[in-house]
Write a protein that holds these residues in place. Structure first.
Motif, short mmCIF file in Angstrom:
data_model
loop_
_atom_site.label_atom_id
_atom_site.label_comp_id
_atom_site.label_asym_id
_atom_site.label_seq_id
_atom_site.Cartn_x
_atom_site.Cartn_y
_atom_site.Cartn_z
N SER A 28 39.63 24.72 81.59
CA SER A 28 40.06 25.34 80.35
C SER A 28 39.26 24.82 79.16
N PRO A 29 37.96 25.18 79.07
CA PRO A 29 37.18 24.74 77.91
C PRO A 29 37.80 25.26 76.60
N LEU A 30 37.57 24.52 75.53
CA LEU A 30 38.11 24.89 74.21
C LEU A 30 37.04 24.70 73.15
N PHE A 45 41.38 28.66 73.95
CA PHE A 45 41.17 28.02 75.26
C PHE A 45 40.62 29.10 76.20
N HIS A 46 39.72 28.69 77.10
CA HIS A 46 39.17 29.64 78.07
C HIS A 46 39.70 29.23 79.44
N ASN A 47 40.75 29.86 79.88
CA ASN A 47 41.37 29.50 81.17
C ASN A 47 40.65 30.23 82.30
N LEU A 104 40.90 38.93 78.20
CA LEU A 104 40.62 38.74 79.63
C LEU A 104 39.21 39.22 79.96
N GLU A 105 38.46 38.35 80.63
CA GLU A 105 37.11 38.70 81.11
C GLU A 105 37.05 38.46 82.61
N LEU A 106 36.06 39.08 83.23
CA LEU A 106 35.91 38.95 84.68
C LEU A 106 34.43 38.96 85.02
N THR A 107 34.05 38.15 85.98
CA THR A 107 32.71 38.31 86.55
C THR A 107 32.84 38.52 88.05
N VAL A 108 31.97 39.38 88.59
CA VAL A 108 32.01 39.76 90.00
C VAL A 108 30.59 39.61 90.56
N TYR A 123 29.36 41.29 84.53
CA TYR A 123 30.33 40.69 83.59
C TYR A 123 31.10 41.79 82.86
N PHE A 124 32.40 41.56 82.73
CA PHE A 124 33.30 42.58 82.17
C PHE A 124 34.27 41.96 81.17
N SER A 125 34.77 42.81 80.25
CA SER A 125 35.85 42.38 79.36
C SER A 125 36.93 43.45 79.33
N ALA A 139 30.51 47.23 83.13
CA ALA A 139 29.69 46.02 83.08
C ALA A 139 28.86 45.97 81.80
N PHE A 140 28.76 44.78 81.23
CA PHE A 140 27.88 44.56 80.09
C PHE A 140 26.43 44.59 80.56
N PRO A 141 25.48 44.92 79.65
CA PRO A 141 24.07 44.77 80.01
C PRO A 141 23.73 43.30 80.25
N ALA A 144 23.46 40.71 77.47
CA ALA A 144 24.65 40.27 76.75
C ALA A 144 25.33 39.08 77.41
N CYS A 145 25.25 38.96 78.72
CA CYS A 145 26.02 37.94 79.42
C CYS A 145 25.17 37.15 80.42
N ASN A 146 24.50 37.84 81.33
CA ASN A 146 23.78 37.14 82.41
C ASN A 146 22.75 36.17 81.86
N CYS A 148 22.49 34.16 79.24
CA CYS A 148 22.97 32.82 78.88
C CYS A 148 23.49 32.09 80.12
N HIS A 149 24.23 32.80 80.96
CA HIS A 149 24.76 32.18 82.19
C HIS A 149 23.63 31.72 83.10
N GLU A 150 22.57 32.52 83.19
CA GLU A 150 21.46 32.17 84.09
C GLU A 150 20.80 30.87 83.64
N PHE A 157 24.94 30.69 88.01
CA PHE A 157 25.52 31.43 86.88
C PHE A 157 26.94 30.97 86.50
N VAL A 158 27.50 30.02 87.22
CA VAL A 158 28.87 29.55 86.94
C VAL A 158 28.79 28.16 86.30
N PHE A 159 29.59 27.95 85.25
CA PHE A 159 29.53 26.71 84.47
C PHE A 159 30.31 25.58 85.14
N THR A 160 29.87 25.22 86.35
CA THR A 160 30.60 24.18 87.10
C THR A 160 30.55 22.82 86.42
N GLN A 161 29.60 22.64 85.48
CA GLN A 161 29.58 21.36 84.76
C GLN A 161 30.86 21.13 83.96
N PHE A 162 31.63 22.23 83.70
CA PHE A 162 32.88 22.10 82.95
C PHE A 162 34.12 22.18 83.86
N TYR A 163 33.91 22.32 85.18
CA TYR A 163 35.04 22.54 86.08
C TYR A 163 35.06 21.48 87.19
#
Ligand code: HEC
Length: 172
Positions: A28-30, A45-47, A104-108, A123-125, A139-141, A144-146, A148-150, A157-163
């Motif tokens: 839950s980053p903040l 908070f980002h749960n 609520l956002e989702l990535t698949v 990535y979706f919102s 899906a966002f272009p 817009a999302c990929n 920064c995640h990349e 693409f997943v921020f495991t450094q925060f989890y």
């Protein structure tokens, strides 16, 4: 290992997942407004929750399988006489607690359906607002999302450094 897939519609939109609050909670980053010049892009908070069958596969193989779903639900900072840095003072001390849901956002990960998306992630919102959220999302272009995640996320693409939950689970 069978991974529970997201539900897509004929127009390419994805349906809002139903049980994301029962998925595996990983962090839950903040980034509060008070630490971001008064206007954080996401002051809540980002749960973050991972769909359980994808989590089980990640645990086993250390990689995100095709079909992975990860949800991020936003929760506003709890309001109770918030002070100059937006903190409230509670029985537990001065700090930040969670108030109301705010989006609520989702990535698949689906590299067949989204073969043009970097990493095969889309990535979706479903809305950056209070409930009810939108029922479907497109899906966002990638820019817009990929992008920064990349570059900035630690593991595919997943921020495991925060989890820490994901770091502990990876490839066990
Ligand atoms: C400037 C960088 C940046 C951009 C652009 C960005 N994100 Fe993220 N995203 C993050 C960070 C950092 C995290 C880690 C958790 C947090 O702080 O919310 C994250 C986490 C996530 C997660 C949880 C899973 C994970 O990968 O950790 C989802 C879902 C998500 N973002 C969706 C989106 C969507 C949808 C967009 C495009 C509208 C987007 N992001 C654009 C930085 C970014």
């Amino acid at each position: 290992m069978k991974v529970v897939a997201a539900q897509f519609n004929d127009d390419g939109s994805v349906n809002q997942p139903t049980d994301w609050r029962k998925w595996i909670f990983v962090g839950s980053p903040l980034t509060p407004n008070a630490l971001n010049g008064g206007t954080a892009p996401f002051p809540e908070f980002h749960n973050v929750y991972v769909e359980p069958s994808a989590f089980a596969s990640y645990e086993k193989t250390g990689e995100w399988p095709e079909g992975t779903q990860i949800a991020k639900e936003l929760a506003l900072v709890y309001e109770n006489n918030n002070d100059d840095v937006g903190a409230s003072t509670e029985v537990s001390g001065r700090g930040y607690q969670q108030g109301e849901f705010q989006g609520l956002e989702l990535t698949v990960k689906d590299s067949k359906r989204f073969s043009d998306m970097p990493g095969g992630w889309a990535y979706f919102s479903f809305g950056h607002k209070a409930e009810p959220y939108e029922k479907t999302a497109t899906a966002f272009p990638a820019a817009a999302c990929n992008a920064c995640h990349e570059v900035s996320a630690a593991d595919d693409f997943v921020f495991t450094q925060f989890y820490p939950v994901l770091r502990a689970a990876k490839g066990n």
